[in-house]
Enzyme design. Sequence first.
Site, mmCIF file in Angstrom:
data_model
loop_
_atom_site.group_PDB
_atom_site.id
_atom_site.type_symbol
_atom_site.label_atom_id
_atom_site.label_comp_id
_atom_site.label_asym_id
_atom_site.label_seq_id
_atom_site.Cartn_x
_atom_site.Cartn_y
_atom_site.Cartn_z
ATOM 1 N N THR A 231 47.118 32.627 52.001
ATOM 2 C CA THR A 231 47.401 32.326 50.587
ATOM 3 C C THR A 231 48.797 31.719 50.481
ATOM 4 O O THR A 231 49.649 31.993 51.321
ATOM 5 C CB THR A 231 47.337 33.657 49.802
ATOM 6 O OG1 THR A 231 45.982 34.068 49.758
ATOM 7 C CG2 THR A 231 47.895 33.542 48.402
ATOM 8 N N VAL A 260 36.787 38.049 43.204
ATOM 9 C CA VAL A 260 38.102 37.529 42.823
ATOM 10 C C VAL A 260 39.157 38.468 43.392
ATOM 11 O O VAL A 260 39.012 39.690 43.319
ATOM 12 C CB VAL A 260 38.247 37.453 41.281
ATOM 13 C CG1 VAL A 260 39.641 36.991 40.896
ATOM 14 C CG2 VAL A 260 37.193 36.512 40.696
HETATM 15 N N1 ASP Z 1 45.340 38.026 48.512
HETATM 16 C C1 ASP Z 1 44.299 37.066 48.753
HETATM 17 C C2 ASP Z 1 43.012 37.565 48.192
HETATM 18 O O1 ASP Z 1 42.711 38.721 48.370
HETATM 19 C C3 ASP Z 1 44.096 36.771 50.189
HETATM 20 C C4 ASP Z 1 45.312 36.287 50.893
HETATM 21 O O2 ASP Z 1 46.420 36.677 50.576
HETATM 22 O O3 ASP Z 1 45.144 35.446 51.778
HETATM 23 O O4 ASP Z 1 42.287 36.781 47.627
#
Ligand code: ASP
Length: 365
Positions: A231, A260
């Site tokens: 992310t 989500v």
């Molecule tokens: N936090 C993000 C999610 O759970 C994943 C990530 O940080 O890559 O959608």
Amino acid sequence: MRLLRSARRLLVHTLPFAALSAAACTPARPATPSAVAPTGPASVHATQLPNWGIVIHGGAGTIARGSMTPEMEAEYRAKLTEALMAGHRVLAAGGSSLDAVQAAVNVMEDSPLFNAGKGAVFTHEGKNELDAAVMDGRTLAAGAVAGVTHVKNPINLARAVMEKSRHVMLMGAGAEAFAKQQGIELVPESYFFTERRWQSLEKAKADEAKYGAEALLGPEYSVPEDRKFGTVGAVALDKNGNLAAATSTGGVTNKRWGRVGDAPIIGAGTYANNRSCAVSATGTGEYFIRATVAHDICARVEYQGVSLAEAADQVVMKKLVEMGGDGGIIAMDPLGNVSMTFNTSGMYRGRVGADGKPEVAIYRD
Ligand code: ASP
């Protein structure tokens, strides 16, 4: 008065732009409480001259030294630097922290290296469903989108939701109808295809068949040897002392049923408030939602008067760890103190301040 006291404590316990390697703890620095401006809600914690800058992340996870080729590592470092400098340009010219975080996130969204925009991971059905959020620390205005499939830069749509609609969060087809109306760039689904992410989906599906779907409920729902979340996010403090936060993601590989994550949930993966701090998170979203990570860090700073570093430690290294959540955060407070705290082996990250010298890092040490 209470706020002024907490501002003093903030000054004493934190260090602007602490060393990248000391990701979990920011040492104390003596400072003069007289630097605190005593009036105005937005300036309660602010110095006369904000220690402006921008901090970014490109995801946390199992990122072991030696697991990447030197070429790949150099690519990550170059892209993180490019993103930082895009944000820095905005801030140096007197632009807003909102514009800066958006500019930095756009660079990472347009790169296949990160799990956001172009490089988004695939859902179980082989699609890309993107989430993003942005928040203005000055006004507490926020905008978020979830499950969009044709938006090239979901953070731009989140910003439009914040500024051009009466709502905070839009999802799916409705969000895309709004995007069209606002002239936000749309792309065919094929734009998001990358071989690397496709291979990750194949592997996740093979692991699911091998270990069972329950394995996907725990922190190991991404394959253990490839738990790089990817992310992207940015937090910034501008010359006017205003904070902003932005986060954009493709979520997690092999997600189903319209899942989500935390990124678009205000207070979970994204939060900004000039009275306390700005936070963008990355990690196992389900845990970050349940722990309300971003808001909890800011609440501890505002109500308990602890330093940003302490608050981030308490939430990411203790509360989240006890719950079983993996990941990390980047954060800034109104003085320009920085925290890049993660409980995984690595987090793509970087920061640049007024001196214009970007620093990026990947591993814990
Ligand atoms: N936090 C993000 C999610 O759970 C994943 C990530 O940080 O890559 O959608």
